[in-house]
Motif scaffolding. Sequence first.
Motif, PDB file in Angstrom:
ATOM      1  N   SER A  89     -18.249  -5.375 -53.491  1.00 48.09           N
ATOM      2  CA  SER A  89     -19.348  -6.355 -53.462  1.00 48.09           C
ATOM      3  C   SER A  89     -20.366  -5.908 -52.430  1.00 48.09           C
ATOM      4  CB  SER A  89     -18.827  -7.743 -53.080  1.00 48.09           C
ATOM      5  OG  SER A  89     -17.782  -8.118 -53.938  1.00 48.09           O
ATOM      6  N   LYS A  90     -21.504  -6.571 -52.436  1.00 42.56           N
ATOM      7  CA  LYS A  90     -22.544  -6.201 -51.466  1.00 42.56           C
ATOM      8  C   LYS A  90     -22.127  -6.606 -50.054  1.00 42.56           C
ATOM      9  CE  LYS A  90     -26.972  -5.737 -53.749  1.00 42.56           C
ATOM     10  NZ  LYS A  90     -27.837  -6.561 -54.584  1.00 42.56           N
ATOM     11  N   THR A  91     -21.825  -7.893 -49.896  1.00 44.68           N
ATOM     12  CA  THR A  91     -21.416  -8.389 -48.575  1.00 44.68           C
ATOM     13  C   THR A  91     -20.229  -9.334 -48.789  1.00 44.68           C
ATOM     14  OG1 THR A  91     -22.734 -10.402 -48.587  1.00 44.68           O
ATOM     15  CG2 THR A  91     -23.870  -8.406 -47.869  1.00 44.68           C
ATOM     16  N   PRO A  92     -19.534  -9.691 -47.735  1.00 49.31           N
ATOM     17  CA  PRO A  92     -18.367 -10.585 -47.905  1.00 49.31           C
ATOM     18  C   PRO A  92     -18.701 -11.888 -48.621  1.00 49.31           C
ATOM     19  CG  PRO A  92     -18.360  -9.641 -45.710  1.00 49.31           C
ATOM     20  CD  PRO A  92     -19.645  -9.197 -46.349  1.00 49.31           C
ATOM     21  N   LYS A  93     -19.931 -12.392 -48.410  1.00 48.56           N
ATOM     22  CA  LYS A  93     -20.196 -13.686 -49.050  1.00 48.56           C
ATOM     23  C   LYS A  93     -20.528 -13.569 -50.542  1.00 48.56           C
ATOM     24  CE  LYS A  93     -25.031 -14.503 -47.592  1.00 48.56           C
ATOM     25  NZ  LYS A  93     -25.465 -13.149 -47.335  1.00 48.56           N
ATOM     26  N   ASP A  94     -20.654 -12.337 -51.025  1.00 43.46           N
ATOM     27  CA  ASP A  94     -20.895 -12.137 -52.461  1.00 43.46           C
ATOM     28  C   ASP A  94     -19.615 -11.977 -53.268  1.00 43.46           C
ATOM     29  OD1 ASP A  94     -23.706 -12.143 -52.137  1.00 43.46           O
ATOM     30  OD2 ASP A  94     -23.598 -10.076 -51.394  1.00 43.46           O
ATOM     31  N   VAL A  95     -18.483 -11.924 -52.589  1.00 43.94           N
ATOM     32  CA  VAL A  95     -17.215 -11.706 -53.310  1.00 43.94           C
ATOM     33  C   VAL A  95     -16.916 -12.931 -54.168  1.00 43.94           C
ATOM     34  CG1 VAL A  95     -14.762 -11.259 -53.081  1.00 43.94           C
ATOM     35  CG2 VAL A  95     -16.375 -10.248 -51.447  1.00 43.94           C
ATOM     36  N   LEU A  96     -16.693 -12.688 -55.440  1.00 39.98           N
ATOM     37  CA  LEU A  96     -16.411 -13.782 -56.376  1.00 39.98           C
ATOM     38  C   LEU A  96     -14.896 -13.978 -56.510  1.00 39.98           C
ATOM     39  CD1 LEU A  96     -19.000 -12.779 -59.098  1.00 39.98           C
ATOM     40  CD2 LEU A  96     -19.061 -14.911 -57.810  1.00 39.98           C
ATOM     41  N   PHE A  97     -14.488 -15.194 -56.783  1.00 38.01           N
ATOM     42  CA  PHE A  97     -13.074 -15.530 -57.039  1.00 38.01           C
ATOM     43  C   PHE A  97     -12.150 -15.098 -55.895  1.00 38.01           C
ATOM     44  CE2 PHE A  97     -14.953 -14.487 -61.271  1.00 38.01           C
ATOM     45  CZ  PHE A  97     -15.065 -15.784 -61.727  1.00 38.01           C
ATOM     46  N   MET A  98     -12.557 -15.279 -54.654  1.00 36.78           N
ATOM     47  CA  MET A  98     -11.756 -14.830 -53.523  1.00 36.78           C
ATOM     48  C   MET A  98     -10.358 -15.443 -53.543  1.00 36.78           C
ATOM     49  SD  MET A  98     -11.944 -12.611 -51.441  1.00 36.78           S
ATOM     50  CE  MET A  98     -11.730 -11.891 -49.868  1.00 36.78           C
ATOM     51  N   ASP A  99     -10.284 -16.727 -53.864  1.00 39.15           N
ATOM     52  CA  ASP A  99      -8.969 -17.390 -53.867  1.00 39.15           C
ATOM     53  C   ASP A  99      -8.032 -16.763 -54.873  1.00 39.15           C
ATOM     54  OD1 ASP A  99     -10.070 -18.997 -52.008  1.00 39.15           O
ATOM     55  OD2 ASP A  99     -10.388 -20.724 -53.355  1.00 39.15           O
ATOM     56  N   GLU A 100      -8.594 -16.493 -56.069  1.00 33.51           N
ATOM     57  CA  GLU A 100      -7.752 -15.904 -57.121  1.00 33.51           C
ATOM     58  C   GLU A 100      -7.306 -14.505 -56.716  1.00 33.51           C
ATOM     59  OE1 GLU A 100      -9.665 -16.139 -60.984  1.00 33.51           O
ATOM     60  OE2 GLU A 100     -10.321 -18.195 -60.579  1.00 33.51           O
ATOM     61  N   ILE A 101      -8.187 -13.779 -56.041  1.00 37.52           N
ATOM     62  CA  ILE A 101      -7.844 -12.416 -55.625  1.00 37.52           C
ATOM     63  C   ILE A 101      -6.734 -12.443 -54.561  1.00 37.52           C
ATOM     64  CG2 ILE A 101      -8.760 -10.407 -54.372  1.00 37.52           C
ATOM     65  CD1 ILE A 101     -11.381 -10.956 -56.036  1.00 37.52           C
ATOM     66  N   ARG A 102      -6.841 -13.421 -53.678  1.00 38.55           N
ATOM     67  CA  ARG A 102      -5.779 -13.575 -52.668  1.00 38.55           C
ATOM     68  C   ARG A 102      -4.432 -13.804 -53.337  1.00 38.55           C
ATOM     69  NH1 ARG A 102      -8.091 -10.988 -49.544  1.00 38.55           N
ATOM     70  NH2 ARG A 102      -9.715 -11.700 -48.129  1.00 38.55           N
ATOM     71  N   GLU A 103      -4.456 -14.577 -54.434  1.00 36.32           N
ATOM     72  CA  GLU A 103      -3.206 -14.822 -55.175  1.00 36.32           C
ATOM     73  C   GLU A 103      -2.687 -13.513 -55.771  1.00 36.32           C
ATOM     74  OE1 GLU A 103      -1.263 -17.575 -55.462  1.00 36.32           O
ATOM     75  OE2 GLU A 103      -2.605 -18.245 -53.847  1.00 36.32           O
ATOM     76  N   LEU A 104      -3.638 -12.707 -56.309  1.00 42.95           N
ATOM     77  CA  LEU A 104      -3.232 -11.433 -56.925  1.00 42.95           C
ATOM     78  C   LEU A 104      -2.574 -10.524 -55.896  1.00 42.95           C
ATOM     79  CD1 LEU A 104      -6.207 -10.320 -59.228  1.00 42.95           C
ATOM     80  CD2 LEU A 104      -4.124 -11.544 -59.824  1.00 42.95           C
ATOM     81  N   GLU A 105      -3.153 -10.535 -54.699  1.00 44.22           N
ATOM     82  CA  GLU A 105      -2.643  -9.653 -53.640  1.00 44.22           C
ATOM     83  C   GLU A 105      -1.179  -9.937 -53.342  1.00 44.22           C
ATOM     84  OE1 GLU A 105      -5.576 -10.400 -50.640  1.00 44.22           O
ATOM     85  OE2 GLU A 105      -6.570  -8.470 -50.988  1.00 44.22           O
ATOM     86  N   LYS A 106      -0.754 -11.171 -53.587  1.00 50.57           N
ATOM     87  CA  LYS A 106       0.640 -11.545 -53.306  1.00 50.57           C
ATOM     88  C   LYS A 106       1.585 -10.977 -54.343  1.00 50.57           C
ATOM     89  CE  LYS A 106      -0.780 -15.882 -51.186  1.00 50.57           C
ATOM     90  NZ  LYS A 106      -1.010 -17.276 -51.569  1.00 50.57           N
ATOM     91  N   LYS A 107       1.065 -10.624 -55.505  1.00 45.07           N
ATOM     92  CA  LYS A 107       1.941 -10.148 -56.582  1.00 45.07           C
ATOM     93  C   LYS A 107       2.383  -8.727 -56.299  1.00 45.07           C
ATOM     94  CE  LYS A 107      -0.103 -12.990 -60.202  1.00 45.07           C
ATOM     95  NZ  LYS A 107       0.639 -13.572 -61.307  1.00 45.07           N
ATOM     96  N   ARG A 108       3.640  -8.430 -56.577  1.00 37.85           N
ATOM     97  CA  ARG A 108       4.183  -7.112 -56.266  1.00 37.85           C
ATOM     98  C   ARG A 108       3.735  -6.061 -57.264  1.00 37.85           C
ATOM     99  NH1 ARG A 108      10.230  -7.329 -55.835  1.00 37.85           N
ATOM    100  NH2 ARG A 108       9.900  -5.104 -55.504  1.00 37.85           N
ATOM    101  N   ASP A 109       3.446  -6.505 -58.502  1.00 39.08           N
ATOM    102  CA  ASP A 109       3.068  -5.512 -59.523  1.00 39.08           C
ATOM    103  C   ASP A 109       1.556  -5.329 -59.624  1.00 39.08           C
ATOM    104  OD1 ASP A 109       2.649  -8.072 -60.388  1.00 39.08           O
ATOM    105  OD2 ASP A 109       3.464  -7.751 -62.411  1.00 39.08           O
ATOM    106  N   VAL A 110       0.842  -5.821 -58.634  1.00 39.55           N
ATOM    107  CA  VAL A 110      -0.610  -5.675 -58.650  1.00 39.55           C
ATOM    108  C   VAL A 110      -1.068  -5.096 -57.314  1.00 39.55           C
ATOM    109  CG1 VAL A 110      -2.813  -6.882 -58.885  1.00 39.55           C
ATOM    110  CG2 VAL A 110      -0.824  -7.703 -60.150  1.00 39.55           C
ATOM    111  N   THR A 111      -1.930  -4.085 -57.390  1.00 45.11           N
ATOM    112  CA  THR A 111      -2.512  -3.542 -56.168  1.00 45.11           C
ATOM    113  C   THR A 111      -3.985  -3.935 -56.134  1.00 45.11           C
ATOM    114  OG1 THR A 111      -1.086  -1.635 -56.471  1.00 45.11           O
ATOM    115  CG2 THR A 111      -2.852  -1.437 -54.820  1.00 45.11           C
ATOM    116  N   VAL A 112      -4.400  -4.567 -55.062  1.00 51.20           N
ATOM    117  CA  VAL A 112      -5.793  -5.003 -54.971  1.00 51.20           C
ATOM    118  C   VAL A 112      -6.448  -4.337 -53.776  1.00 51.20           C
ATOM    119  CG1 VAL A 112      -7.323  -6.984 -54.669  1.00 51.20           C
ATOM    120  CG2 VAL A 112      -5.220  -7.230 -55.998  1.00 51.20           C
TER     121      VAL A 112
END
Lengths: 436, 641, 254
Positions: free
Chosen positions: B510-533
């Motif tokens: 993203s351009k800057t931290p405040k432009d990141v979309l779906f941050m909450d969902e991405i945080r959830e993905l990061e917790k998954k073992r079969d997903v690398t973010v």
Amino acid sequence: MNGKVSTDRTVSVHHLTRVEGHGNIHLDAKNGEIKRLEWEVPEAPRFFEAMLKGQHYSDVAHISSRICGICSIGHTLTSLKATESAFGIPVSEQTTALRRLAINGENMQSHVLHIGYLAAPDFFGVGSVFPLIGSKHNDTVIKIIKLHRLANEMSDLVCGRTVHPINMVPGGFTEYPSRKKLEDLLLRLPDAQDTLKEIAAAIKEISGAILDFSRETEYVALSTKGDYALYDGELTSSDTGVHDGDYLDFVEEYFVPQSTAKYSRHARESLMVGALARFNINGNSLNAAGMKMANFMDLKLPCHNPFMNTVAQMAEVAHNIEDCIVQVRTLLEKGVERETLPRIIPKAGRGVGVVEVPRGILIHDYTYDDVGRCKKANLIIPTNQNHGNIQKDMESLVPTILDRPEKEIELLLEMLVRAYDPCISCSTHYLDVRFV
Amino acid sequence: MEFVLDKKSFARFVENLLSDESLDVEGVKEKDGKFVFGHLDSASDLRLDHDVTLIPPKKYFLPQYETILRYDLSKPFSAKAEKEQKGKVLLGIHPYDVAAIEQTDRVYLDDYADEGYRRRRDITIIVASDILDVSDRSFAAAMGTHRIYSGYDLLLTDLGGRVVVVVGSKKGKLLLEKHAANLAKAASPADLGAADALRDSVEEKYARVLKVKKEKWVELLEHSYGHPLWGELAGKCMQCGSCTMVCPTCYCYDILDETALDATKGKRVRTWDGCLLQDFTKVGSGEVFREGNTERFRHRFYRKGLYIPKRYHFTACVGCGRCATACLPDIASPLEVFNGLHERRSESAGGMAYALPETEKKKKRFDHMPACATIEKVEKLTGMEKLFEISMDDGDAFEYDPGQFVEVSLFGTGEAPISISSPPSGKSSFELVVRQVGNLTNKMHALKPGDKVGIRGPFGRGFDVSKLEGKDLLFVAGGIGIVPMRSLLAYVLDDRNRDRFGRVILFYGSKTPKDVLFMDEIRELEKKRDVTVKLTVDRCDEGQCWIGCTGVVTSLFPQVEITDAENTAAIVIGPPIMYKFVLKCLETLGIADERIYVSLERRMKCGGGKCGHCQINGVYVCREGPVFTYDEVKTLPEAFE
Amino acid sequence: MSEKSKPRVAIFDFASCEGCELQIANIEEEIIDLVNLVEVVSFREVMKEHSDDYDIAIIEGSIVRPMDVESLKVIRKNAKILIALGACACIGGVNRLRNRFTKEELFNEVYGKTGFGDNPLFDVLDETKPVDGIVPVDYYIPGCPIDRNEFKRVILALCEGKKPELPGYPVCVECKKNENVCVFEKGQFCLGPVTRAGCDAICPSHGNSCEGCRGLIYEPSNECVKEVLSRYGLDYEEMTRRRNMFNCCGREDQ
């Protein structure tokens, strides 16, 4: 002030509203003595003389049309007549008939605009037509708009466009109204006459008596035998009769420092042109509908009250509508033919065109070189001819009303100027300044 | 079936047509010394001896200005389609124009049949007429369109004293029976012979010669993409668009909303557009694709000679010569341009070749009437983006593939293509993420739950998930590219589907931290073992909290090891500039071009592959895209401009 | 729409024929819609009231005098949105024809050697300018006169919080749609190919040629101009003359 009623009055109207262009009124009176009373025209100069210099004859009408958006059809016709006279271009009967229709349409449009949008708010005691919308006078507003629309649609039909016409060129037309559209127009015109009557009745009822003021002046208009001259006629004065010869010998234009527009005079210190002048010169040639409207609005020959100019315009609209019915009928009987434009061979020389436009006599005077380029242009605008008369009317009116409150004086002065329906941006087209 | 009418009877036939109040009779008539199609007032108006009309009769099927629907903004959602009822007879259409109508029929009536076009086509009877006079610039004979064997209801051959009439359809037969019952006689062999002789003689009147046959245009153009002639001619081009306006085979259009000053009543109008005009490819954000005059000039000829032939198997020029007549600097005639390319073949500095991506060929009804939908939820994501949950009012399941888009309609403002960002759910609702960039998206941002919008679609080709099954998936998103990607990502990670896919890696820049979309969902993905973010931002201003990387998205590649490149598919969606760099990284990794998926943005206006705005060389983003494999588009010079 | 949310509109005129203001009146019955949509707080040509508190200022006319420059700057300061109305305001229009002459030439020719330039009413700028020659303009409604429908479209868009857009293509597009015989084919010069559309090609559709009143959108290459002029037997002088009517460049066009 020693128990006496003060007759100190100051009226300053900066940029008078509901007129075309910019004009100011100044009145300064001390102890009943008028110190300053001026009709001032501060409109931005536009140098049309310079604009026209060097222009090809085929562009001249389109450029001079831009002098005024309200009477652009009148400017175009006058310009075309001047060019046609300079080169000896023949014009067909059909072209003349269509042009008469065009000037009728513009006269209606301009007068309805003035009566309905510019003058009427004073009668109704409001600042503009806007508050009338949705008021108890809404019906009248709708009728005014309806009539205005018809006039504009007629101009659209004949000229291609109501503001800055397209179809009219030296020698004729580039586009013609279809039979179908002329037939439609013919069906709508009688209805317009009724609409006008209803508007007149509404105005008459609400306006009461128009200020009883009279100042005889020289009235100047075109005249022809047996017709209420608009498109063509001879320069005629109420003082000196028909003038034959160059118009330059007739009007004397002069300049006053408070104005970017020229003033005019002839037999006396000022003269008047426009609907009231036409009525005074040609009133007996109004058609039946025009006469009827004049009678209905108590307009009688001769009339020396400039406030009645608006009423004379109403009589003219009635006349115009009836004249259009006659014109359209004739066109339909003969059938509108697509004509080939005459071949134009430019030659060096001068040509003058004169037409009665809504606000009075308009004169375009061009000098061309041998390849058809405009070397010199002189344009005499109706409002210029009236500026001097407005000033003189004020000088005559103010002493009779000086005892009234300032607001009332201001309104009456505004109404006086508005009655002339001045077209100020027109009048500052050209600044060939000569001090006299 | 052939008939003959003497001149008087033919005039009577036309008069009979004119007196039939159920018909509008239009034909060729004179205008200012030229010819136009227009309403006939009498039989004598009809000019069968015309050379060519100013504009082609396509205006009867695709009018210059066509009201496609009327809306009323005083109601939550009110739109009515305009329907013409009255039948039309068109008299005097020349063979080349009939051939052109057959072409537009293919475009407008094949898959994604255009409702308006079909309706007008159905109620129109085509009375063609053989050519008597040949326009100076026409080369119809070279294109084989100077005579026809199909495409008409009746065909007239004016032999002077008599007119031979060939019946081409049942419609034509009925018309003749009804209006020329006692006038038409069976044509004699002599009549037919004379008609044939006249057709033959016309061919000789064509002076202009095509030096490269139309069948060879495809091959010629494949070699001429970099030819200097394009620049030479474009330098003289005024970009006035006249060539496209007068062309019988051009069919691009634009759609505009016009609301009356009462701010309530309005209409949606379809009007002709042209690919030569500067704003043709301009999107809501103001970006213009195909910006150069040379590129636009060339594009018109590539449509005529390569893109349309590859798609529809006909050459999109019938040789009427109208463009040549209309073009002021006289550079528009395909005959002269293709002759020029042919003669100067050796000067070409580069060609272009591509295969049209395969799409599902399913006949669908297509029109511009949107379906009513309701905004269920609005969620602000960033300062620029909002998420809308929208449900279709008909309550039916809204079926789509990840990667497809819809046209969102706001009456009075227009339509915009927007990617669906939720996974297919089998429900009637879906989610859109809208960035505020232009008039329509501005208006959308002002909408609240309960407000109505119009939806058309889904359109385009999304991700073919069957091809991704069993593979490791590398997602590379830049900026708003995460939005269409989210639809696929969520689908893949859904418990019901997860088994069918391998490892999932997400790179998101993203351009800057405040432009990141779906941050909450991405945080959830990061917790998954079969997903690398892995996340990165271009820059992190002082005071902003950011624990990811800083740098462009390609800087993330070294951080994750791709273990099985042979079995990895990459999904890349981002701004045009990103592709170039990411594609290079993928090449280094050894991921094959056919396993790289991209989603491209253009001005998708109609959604049915007709209006022409979203074209990338020969492909339509709204039909073959927006999802392409890199393999499909890598040879298209306009794809990653 | 509540009274409060109506944008306040003021209409002003400088050097012009006021035909564009008349075109506003010429929307006829829709004036009623207009006053429902906006609150007209100043419009000298048709109303007595005046206010300096407005959101949208609509300017007709070119700027000719230093005193007009000052008034215009005040208007710009008061207005949130400023619209140039008509050719005079947008591009200078016919008024720019006077720029073929220097101020001195104008004074000598027109005023005579009267030394009359002292009067501020007559003090003119060196060049007549369009509105954006003095202050920034947000939106343009071009044409001489303006097209009534375009005026309505722009006003409505602004009232709805949208950015009004003008056609980005030339008059030829509309002219072809109207099925006119090309003016060049009739042997006359036409500015249609380079003039911004939006007028529905009204002049060519009525048998005249486009005069470029809506402003030029594209400057064709010299090569192109030469090609076209020679193909139709027209000369450079004629082309310049036609262009100058509304798009006069200045001294070099004398």
